[in-house]
Write an enzyme that holds these catalytic residues in place. Sequence first.
Site, short mmCIF file in Angstrom:
data_model
loop_
_atom_site.label_atom_id
_atom_site.label_comp_id
_atom_site.label_asym_id
_atom_site.label_seq_id
_atom_site.Cartn_x
_atom_site.Cartn_y
_atom_site.Cartn_z
N ASP A 102 0.84 -1.20 0.00
CA ASP A 102 0.00 0.00 0.00
C ASP A 102 0.87 1.25 0.00
O ASP A 102 1.54 1.55 0.99
CB ASP A 102 -0.91 0.02 1.23
CG ASP A 102 -2.07 -0.95 1.10
OD1 ASP A 102 -2.77 -0.90 0.08
OD2 ASP A 102 -2.28 -1.75 2.02
N ASP A 110 -10.06 -5.28 -0.28
CA ASP A 110 -9.06 -4.83 0.69
C ASP A 110 -9.74 -3.99 1.75
O ASP A 110 -10.37 -2.99 1.44
CB ASP A 110 -7.99 -4.00 -0.04
CG ASP A 110 -6.88 -3.51 0.90
OD1 ASP A 110 -6.87 -3.90 2.08
OD2 ASP A 110 -6.02 -2.74 0.42
#
Length: 212
Positions: A32, A172
């Site tokens: 990320d 996610d």
Amino acid sequence: MEISLSILTINYNRIEEDLKPLASNLKYLHLDVMDGHFVPNLSFGPALIKSLRKESNLFFDTHLMISDPEKYIPQFIQAGSDCITFHLEAVKDPLALIEFIHSQNVKAGISIKPATKVEKLLPYLPYVDLVLIMSVEPGFGGQSFMESSIDKLKYLKQQKLEKGYTYWISVDGGINDETLPKVAPYLDLAVSGSFVLNALNPLENLKKLKHI
């Protein structure tokens, strides 16, 4: 369905040490990247990915939560990413960006925030390799799963089956052993971070998800 481990909540001072006992049970690592502008948090850049690449043969699933991703994607490709996922909300010409990523022999993914309608992805579904649905507001780890994401995943699975598309469906945010069963029938890749990395026994929790 496979598990992609998000390292957002990992201790970066001992990242290789913490990943080592999990690596044999993983194929995918979710990276990320946040810029403090597109989302209200900062994480890491291509330098960390490059250093990890030297130590790992896992598939690097790089998720760019950044403004103007066009400017920075080449750096993340050079660092060793296997798939680059950008946000629909952050670009003016998604198709051109997908084509550029593919021209670099890397898989291309597209993602949307919880407030974005899934139908906005329709023009790009024939071309992408991965579609990532955010089931939390992107920016911070450890948030609660948003039930509204389930219908988006169902829609993507329906489109995939009806039209013969080949993209992976991924989710996610807030994925754990209670939320994953709700979405598992629609998924190819489930991203989980804090449920595994913040556990007393990370390997045990990873295996719980893999069992699902």
